[in-house]
Write a protein that holds these residues in place. Sequence first.
Motif, PDB file in Angstrom:
ATOM      1  N   MET A 106       0.812  -1.220   0.000  1.00  0.00           N
ATOM      2  CA  MET A 106       0.000   0.000   0.000  1.00  0.00           C
ATOM      3  C   MET A 106       0.847   1.273   0.000  1.00  0.00           C
ATOM      4  O   MET A 106       0.317   2.362  -0.150  1.00  0.00           O
ATOM      5  N   GLY A 107       2.142   1.153   0.234  1.00  0.00           N
ATOM      6  CA  GLY A 107       3.062   2.254  -0.031  1.00  0.00           C
ATOM      7  C   GLY A 107       3.326   3.242   1.069  1.00  0.00           C
ATOM      8  O   GLY A 107       4.367   3.884   1.078  1.00  0.00           O
ATOM      9  N   SER A 108       2.396   3.454   2.014  1.00  0.00           N
ATOM     10  CA  SER A 108       2.623   4.435   3.078  1.00  0.00           C
ATOM     11  C   SER A 108       1.861   4.021   4.329  1.00  0.00           C
ATOM     12  O   SER A 108       0.911   3.231   4.259  1.00  0.00           O
ATOM     13  N   GLU A 109       2.265   4.598   5.471  1.00  0.00           N
ATOM     14  CA  GLU A 109       1.590   4.295   6.734  1.00  0.00           C
ATOM     15  C   GLU A 109       0.111   4.681   6.681  1.00  0.00           C
ATOM     16  O   GLU A 109      -0.767   3.937   7.119  1.00  0.00           O
ATOM     17  N   SER A 110      -0.161   5.867   6.159  1.00  0.00           N
ATOM     18  CA  SER A 110      -1.549   6.355   6.137  1.00  0.00           C
ATOM     19  C   SER A 110      -2.425   5.493   5.240  1.00  0.00           C
ATOM     20  O   SER A 110      -3.576   5.203   5.574  1.00  0.00           O
ATOM     21  N   LYS A 111      -1.877   5.077   4.088  1.00  0.00           N
ATOM     22  CA  LYS A 111      -2.674   4.236   3.207  1.00  0.00           C
ATOM     23  C   LYS A 111      -2.901   2.869   3.833  1.00  0.00           C
ATOM     24  O   LYS A 111      -3.964   2.275   3.669  1.00  0.00           O
ATOM     25  N   ARG A 112      -1.881   2.367   4.576  1.00  0.00           N
ATOM     26  CA  ARG A 112      -2.074   1.108   5.285  1.00  0.00           C
ATOM     27  C   ARG A 112      -3.139   1.256   6.359  1.00  0.00           C
ATOM     28  O   ARG A 112      -3.988   0.381   6.541  1.00  0.00           O
ATOM     29  N   ALA A 113      -3.067   2.385   7.118  1.00  0.00           N
ATOM     30  CA  ALA A 113      -4.030   2.601   8.197  1.00  0.00           C
ATOM     31  C   ALA A 113      -5.462   2.638   7.662  1.00  0.00           C
ATOM     32  O   ALA A 113      -6.397   2.219   8.346  1.00  0.00           O
ATOM     33  N   ALA A 114      -5.638   3.124   6.435  1.00  0.00           N
ATOM     34  CA  ALA A 114      -6.970   3.155   5.817  1.00  0.00           C
ATOM     35  C   ALA A 114      -7.270   1.860   5.074  1.00  0.00           C
ATOM     36  O   ALA A 114      -8.398   1.353   5.115  1.00  0.00           O
ATOM     37  N   GLY A 115      -6.268   1.316   4.386  1.00  0.00           N
ATOM     38  CA  GLY A 115      -6.490   0.152   3.535  1.00  0.00           C
ATOM     39  C   GLY A 115      -6.684  -1.139   4.291  1.00  0.00           C
ATOM     40  O   GLY A 115      -7.495  -1.984   3.897  1.00  0.00           O
ATOM     41  N   ILE A 116      -5.946  -1.328   5.402  1.00  0.00           N
ATOM     42  CA  ILE A 116      -6.077  -2.564   6.175  1.00  0.00           C
ATOM     43  C   ILE A 116      -7.506  -2.778   6.651  1.00  0.00           C
ATOM     44  O   ILE A 116      -8.078  -3.846   6.447  1.00  0.00           O
TER      45      ILE A 116
END
Length: 419
Positions: A323-333
Motif C-alpha cells: 500500500m506504499g505508506s503508513e496512512s494508506k495502510r491505516a486506511a487500507g487494512i
Amino acid sequence: MGLTQDNLGGDPTGQLYAWINSAFYFAYIIFQYPGTILGKYFPQNYWLGIAATGWGVCCTLQATSFNFAGLFVARFGVGVFESMFSPNMSLYFTFFYTRKEIGKRLGIWFACASIAGAFGGLIAFGVQHIVSSVQLWKLLFIIEGIPAICFGIASIWILPDRPETTKYLTEEERVLAITRMSRGGKKEEEGTLNKAHVKAAFKDWKIYVYGFVYFGVNTAAAALGAFLPTVIAQLGFTAAQAQLLTVPPYAVGAVLLIITNFVSDHYQSRGIPMVFASLWGAIGYLLLIVSTSVGVRYFATFLITSSTYTVIGLAIAWFPYNMGSESKRAAGIPIFQSIGQCGSICGSNIFPTADAPRYFKGFGLSCGFSFATCLVAAGMTAYFRYENARRDRLHGEVDRNAPVDTSDADLSPGFRYTV
C-alpha cells in the motif's frame, strides 16, 4: 457444553447460535475502520493494551449472560475491542520490521491464533470434566477471559511504542530503527495522517481484490472456529472427544503457517505460497464432500485448518506492504479486512444443524472460495511482477533497502511491490 440449552432455549435449528457467533463480526466490521485510523493518533502500547484488556473483560462477561440478548451484547463487545487490536497489529509490525522480515514475524504472531484453537480444544476438554455448581460453559468463558485481562494490562507497560518515541531504545538504536522504517518507502511523523493517502485507499481496486481474498478465507476461518468440534463429532465421536480431536489440526496448521512464512520471506514471494495453500485447502473440502471414510474426513480437517491459517498469515504479511505508506495502510487494512469479515458472517451461517452430518452447502461454498483465492493470488502475483518490470523499464531499477519518496504511496515511481 450446555450454552444453547441454558441461554437459547435449546436452539433446535442452530440459527440462534449462528447469530451469536455473527455478533462478533458485526461489531468487527462496523468499528474496524475507526479503530485503526484512531489508533494512529495514540501511543501503540496504550491502544493495543486497552484493546486486549477490553476484549478479556467482554469475553468474561459472556459468563454472566442468561439469555440471547445478554450473550449477543457481550459477544458484540468482544468484536469492538478485537477491531481495535488485530488490524493495528498488522500496522504495528511495520514500524519495526522491513518487508524482508515481516512475513516470519507476522506468521509467528498469527500462528498463535491457530495454537489458541488447539489450546481452546484442550481447555474445553478439561472443563467438561470439572465437577462444579457453575455451568461449564460459563467456566470456559471465565478461564479464557481473565488471562487476556491480565496480559492486556501488562502489555501497556511491556510493549514498546513506535521506535521514535519508545523508551526501550538508545539514541543510536532509535536512528537505526527509523532508518529501517524508511526502507523501500518513507516514514511518516508520529500522530499524523496523510488524508490524500486515506482517500487513495478507497479508490484503489487492489484493496478490494484483497478484500475478496480475505472474504473467502474468513468464511472458512469462522466456520472452523464455530463448527470444527461439531463436524468432528459428526464423524462418530463424543462432544468431549471432538474437542480433544480439534487440537492436532490446529497444531499442524500453526507449524505449516510458520514454515510457509519463513520460506515466503526468504524468497520474497507471497502470492505463490498462497496459491498452493489455497489449493490444498480446496482439496480438503472436496474430500469432506465426496468421502464417507472417518479417517479421510478427519485428514481433510488438517488440510483445511493449515490452509486457512497459512493463507491469512500470508495475506496480512503481503497486502499491507503493497500500500506504499503508513496512512494508506491505516486506511487500507480495515477496508480489506472489513470486506473479509463479511465472509466471517457467511461462515457463521453456512453450517445449519439441518445440514448435518454432510454439510454440503458449507463445504461446497468454502471449497469454491478456496479455488477462487488460488486463482486471484496467481493473478495478483502476475500483475505485481508486470508492474515492477514496467517501472524498472521506465524509471530504472531501485535499491529495495534504500529510502524511497512515497508521496504518491504505491503509485510513486520508486516504489516496488512485493510479489
